[in-house]
Design a protein around this motif. Sequence first.
Motif, PDB file in Angstrom:
ATOM      1  N   TYR A  39     -67.839   8.274  53.362  1.00  0.00           N
ATOM      2  CA  TYR A  39     -66.478   8.271  52.833  1.00  0.00           C
ATOM      3  C   TYR A  39     -65.544   7.520  53.777  1.00  0.00           C
ATOM      4  O   TYR A  39     -64.540   6.967  53.374  1.00  0.00           O
ATOM      5  CB  TYR A  39     -65.996   9.712  52.623  1.00  0.00           C
ATOM      6  N   LEU A  92     -68.686   6.690  41.964  1.00  0.00           N
ATOM      7  CA  LEU A  92     -69.086   8.079  41.724  1.00  0.00           C
ATOM      8  C   LEU A  92     -69.323   8.799  43.052  1.00  0.00           C
ATOM      9  O   LEU A  92     -68.895   9.944  43.240  1.00  0.00           O
ATOM     10  CB  LEU A  92     -70.356   8.135  40.863  1.00  0.00           C
ATOM     11  N   ARG A  94     -67.952   8.174  45.871  1.00  0.00           N
ATOM     12  CA  ARG A  94     -66.654   8.391  46.507  1.00  0.00           C
ATOM     13  C   ARG A  94     -65.965   9.632  45.930  1.00  0.00           C
ATOM     14  O   ARG A  94     -65.371  10.424  46.661  1.00  0.00           O
ATOM     15  CB  ARG A  94     -65.791   7.149  46.295  1.00  0.00           C
ATOM     16  N   GLU A  95     -66.068   9.790  44.620  1.00  0.00           N
ATOM     17  CA  GLU A  95     -65.470  10.972  43.982  1.00  0.00           C
ATOM     18  C   GLU A  95     -66.162  12.253  44.457  1.00  0.00           C
ATOM     19  O   GLU A  95     -65.504  13.237  44.814  1.00  0.00           O
ATOM     20  CB  GLU A  95     -65.568  10.857  42.457  1.00  0.00           C
ATOM     21  N   GLY A  98     -65.345  12.976  48.136  1.00  0.00           N
ATOM     22  CA  GLY A  98     -63.989  13.502  48.282  1.00  0.00           C
ATOM     23  C   GLY A  98     -63.936  15.000  48.039  1.00  0.00           C
ATOM     24  O   GLY A  98     -63.266  15.741  48.769  1.00  0.00           O
ATOM     25  N   GLN A  99     -64.663  15.457  47.022  1.00  0.00           N
ATOM     26  CA  GLN A  99     -64.716  16.894  46.732  1.00  0.00           C
ATOM     27  C   GLN A  99     -65.441  17.646  47.848  1.00  0.00           C
ATOM     28  O   GLN A  99     -65.017  18.735  48.255  1.00  0.00           O
ATOM     29  CB  GLN A  99     -65.418  17.144  45.391  1.00  0.00           C
TER      30      GLN A  99
END
Length: 128
Positions: A39, A92, A94-95, A98-99
Amino acid sequence: MASDTDSLAFDVFSRQCPSRSTLEDVTGRWGALTLGALYEGGFRFNELRRRVDGVSEKMLAQTLHALERDGLVLREAQPVNPPRVDYELTPLGREVAGQLLALIRVVEDRMDEVLSARARYDEARGGR
């Protein structure tokens, strides 16, 4: 053209659901740490291995293969000598990362409470 999975409902609690293996890849120790590190930006293999302190070369390679297969990590081999391979997150990935980082921050921020709970638990059971 629509794929066969477009109309499927995925349920991670179902034994048959393919999302279970992805969840395992993402939430396993090395998967979560690798995604979290990526990330920050792209890394070469050995840079990533240094960033994810404690991971063996074999485990990192296996983790990267699984995350690449799941569509979360992009592996880009550069045609240079010596060979250079870079890893980065897909959109995807990265999403998802992030979570994961939000969860990691909660755990890090609340470690004093976790350590106190562990001490109480161990004391109540005669030490550990």
